[in-house]
Design an enzyme around this catalytic site. Structure first.
Site, PDB file in Angstrom:
ATOM      1  N   LYS A 295      10.914  52.775  42.543  1.00 59.98           N
ATOM      2  CA  LYS A 295      11.409  53.004  41.222  1.00 59.98           C
ATOM      3  C   LYS A 295      10.335  52.893  39.805  1.00 59.98           C
ATOM      4  O   LYS A 295       9.663  52.188  40.031  1.00 59.98           O
ATOM      5  CB  LYS A 295      12.722  52.432  41.250  1.00 59.98           C
ATOM      6  CG  LYS A 295      13.721  52.418  42.155  1.00 59.98           C
ATOM      7  CD  LYS A 295      14.736  51.436  42.240  1.00 59.98           C
ATOM      8  CE  LYS A 295      15.867  51.759  43.269  1.00 59.98           C
ATOM      9  NZ  LYS A 295      16.717  52.755  42.895  1.00 59.98           N
ATOM     10  N   ARG A 369      21.691  54.620  52.907  1.00 60.12           N
ATOM     11  CA  ARG A 369      22.247  55.252  54.150  1.00 60.12           C
ATOM     12  C   ARG A 369      21.640  55.011  55.325  1.00 60.12           C
ATOM     13  O   ARG A 369      22.074  55.070  56.340  1.00 60.12           O
ATOM     14  CB  ARG A 369      22.042  56.704  53.762  1.00 60.12           C
ATOM     15  CG  ARG A 369      20.796  57.429  53.661  1.00 60.12           C
ATOM     16  CD  ARG A 369      20.700  58.762  52.869  1.00 60.12           C
ATOM     17  NE  ARG A 369      20.911  58.262  51.547  1.00 60.12           N
ATOM     18  CZ  ARG A 369      20.878  59.411  50.407  1.00 60.12           C
ATOM     19  NH1 ARG A 369      20.708  60.802  50.900  1.00 60.12           N
ATOM     20  NH2 ARG A 369      20.932  59.015  49.405  1.00 60.12           N
TER      21      ARG A 369
END
Length: 518
Positions: A295, A369
């Site tokens: 990020k 996920r």
């Protein structure tokens, strides 16, 4: 996270104190018989359009009409969430009026009133604050206390300085004076104090920095908090257990960090033997750099809260066990730290999950996920739950769609979606159902594996679709994307001061009350 992102023991005295919440020295919440004090700090709820009624009229008589004159001078109407702060009225150090609006007073409105007085109490140095509530229903007063406990939350653990003259604000007593008296104290202690303590636990876990909470220390905190609660058992899977079970997905997320992943399984058996449990599964990325798909640095500090889902399911078990809910429940916290290193997984890697299904990594920043699918397989395989609900700070896309007012609800099961929506309305943890179309799977096709872990649009919907591939098709399941709800940077809400919200604890508790307690 993707970028696109308690039985009550009888024989109690009339004056009941709660246990102080853990992150700071906060006010003990007590109940006493209804009476207007002669001095001190007093809080009164007022109705819009009928300000001079109820406890206001009783207090105004004690002040010789000074209270009404002050209200007239300020043109205070009692609108919902409005306040009128009056120092030095009559013999009182301070009188605080809080508007509750003109709509019918329901539990949520009572909790919001309580939250506002709790927030004010957290800022006040008054050693005792008394709240006048003329209603004689025990449940109403206990909802006020619940809101106050939530609203006064703060996290001062790492502060080194005191306020002003050295006396910390927010300490002392908050006394709710009500005709319900001991009945209100009993109702609060049995039904709502345990939930408030569970919310506080979850907020503490989320607020702690990444150098304090990582997978192993999260497990330690959970053990400490759940210790002694009846009918609770804990199972912890370490790396060797995960390798034996073929949990390549959660291992892939954690392999870039020297702090290994853990899967924390908490079971509460408060229902009938043999009843299938309700399962709550939470994403627990204790810090998320994005891994190799790193990020940007701006705002990355917030990624300590990427384990909110895990904190919430832990809090849910604490709440249910604390109030002795007649239900069987299991919560799984899928815990890992997502770091870039020479051992980290890479985009393009193919991962085999515990179910045998494989996927190709498109982004190591789609790690939520990845940890969830092994946890979801495990709870279905071991516990055969009647319903599965997963909760995660999963995508930035849901923030763009719903902002900070609702969590995204994805489900293939209309009844479950409706139940969660109703529980959200009752608890204040609001959800909004999003579409979940079969076509979302198109962008997740891989030429070399069963799936890809990202791609296509809408990204929140495709993320839900990916997770759904690991859920038995006939098993009621819902996915909650809470990326916009986990943290409030500034301002806050009556029962959620700025910071960690623990969104989902109240929702899950209310969902169980409404649908699994008969």
């Amino acid at each position: 996270m993707s970028r696109h992102r308690f039985a009550f023991v009888a024989s109690i005295s009339l004056l009941i104190a709660t246990v102080a919440l853990p992150a700071a020295a906060q006010r003990d919440i007590r109940f006493d018989a209804y009476a207007v004090p002669e001095t001190g700090t007093v809080v009164v709820p007022v109705r819009e359009g009928n300000v001079a009624s109820g406890a206001f009229a009783d207090l105004d008589a004690v002040t010789g009409g000074a209270l009404q004159r002050a209200v007239n001078a300020a043109d205070f109407k009692g609108r919902s969430d409005s306040r009128l702060d009056l120092p030095g009225i009559g013999n009182f150090d301070r009188v605080l009026l809080i508007g509750v609006g003109k709509d019918a007073v329901n539990p949520r409105a009572l909790e919001d009133f309580g939250g506002l007085l709790g927030q004010d109490g957290a800022r006040s140095a008054a050693p005792r604050i008394e709240v006048l509530w003329r209603g004689d229903e025990a449940g109403a007063a206990s909802h006020i206390a619940f809101g106050a406990a939530l609203g006064q939350y703060r996290f001062d653990k790492y502060r080194s300085s005191n306020d002003g003259d050295g006396a910390r604000a927010g300490q002392g007593e908050l006394v709710i004076r009500t005709p319900a008296g001991a009945a209100a104290a009993a109702d609060y202690a049995a039904e709502w104090q345990p939930v408030a303590e569970a919310v506080a636990l979850s907020r503490d876990l989320v607020t702690e920095p990444g150098n304090v909470i990582w997978p192993e220390t999260f497990v330690e905190r959970a053990r400490e908090s759940l210790a002694g609660l009846p009918n609770v058992s804990i199972e912890v899977l370490d790396e060797k257990d995960m390798e034996r079970l073929g949990m390549g997905s959660i291992l892939a997320v954690g392999q870039g960090s020297p702090r290994p992943p853990r899967m924390l399984v908490m079971r509460y058996n408060g229902g009938n033997a043999g009843d299938r449990p309700v399962a709550f599964v939470g994403k627990g990325i204790t810090f998320d750099t994005g891994g190799i798909s790193i990020k940007g640095s701006s705002g990355m500090w917030r990624m300590k809260y990427d384990m909110t889902g895990a904190a919430v399911v832990t809090g849910a078990i604490k709440a249910l066990a604390g109030r002795g809910a007649p239900v069987n429940a299991v919560a799984v916290a899928a815990l890992a730290e997502n770091m870039p290193s020479g051992t980290a997984s890479r985009p393009g890697d193919v991962i085999r999950t515990a179910s045998g299904k494989t996927y190709e990594i498109m982004s190591t920043d789609a790690e939520g996920r990845m940890v969830l699918v092994d946890a979801l397989w495990y709870v279905q395989d071991r516990d055969d739950p009647a319903v599965v609900i997963d909760i995660a700070t999963l995508t930035g896309a849901i923030v763009g769609a719903l902002g900070g007012d609702h969590a995204g609800l994805f489900s293939r099961h209309d009844d479950l979606a409706a139940q969660l929506t109703a529980a959200g309305e009752a608890s204040g943890d609001l959800v909004w159902r999003m579409p979940m179309l079969p076509s979302y799977g198109t962008g997740l096709r891989s030429p070399i594996a069963d799936l890809r872990n990202g791609g296509g649009s809408p990204s929140a919907g495709t993320a839900a679709h990916f997770i759904g591939e690991w859920i038995d098709k006939d098993r009621p399941w819902a996915h909650l994307d809470i990326a916009g709800m986990a943290w409030i940077e500034t301002g806050g809400k009556p029962t959620s001061p700025a910071g960690a919200t623990a969104f989902g604890v109240r929702l899950f508790d209310q969902y169980v009350r409404q649908n699994h307690e008969n």
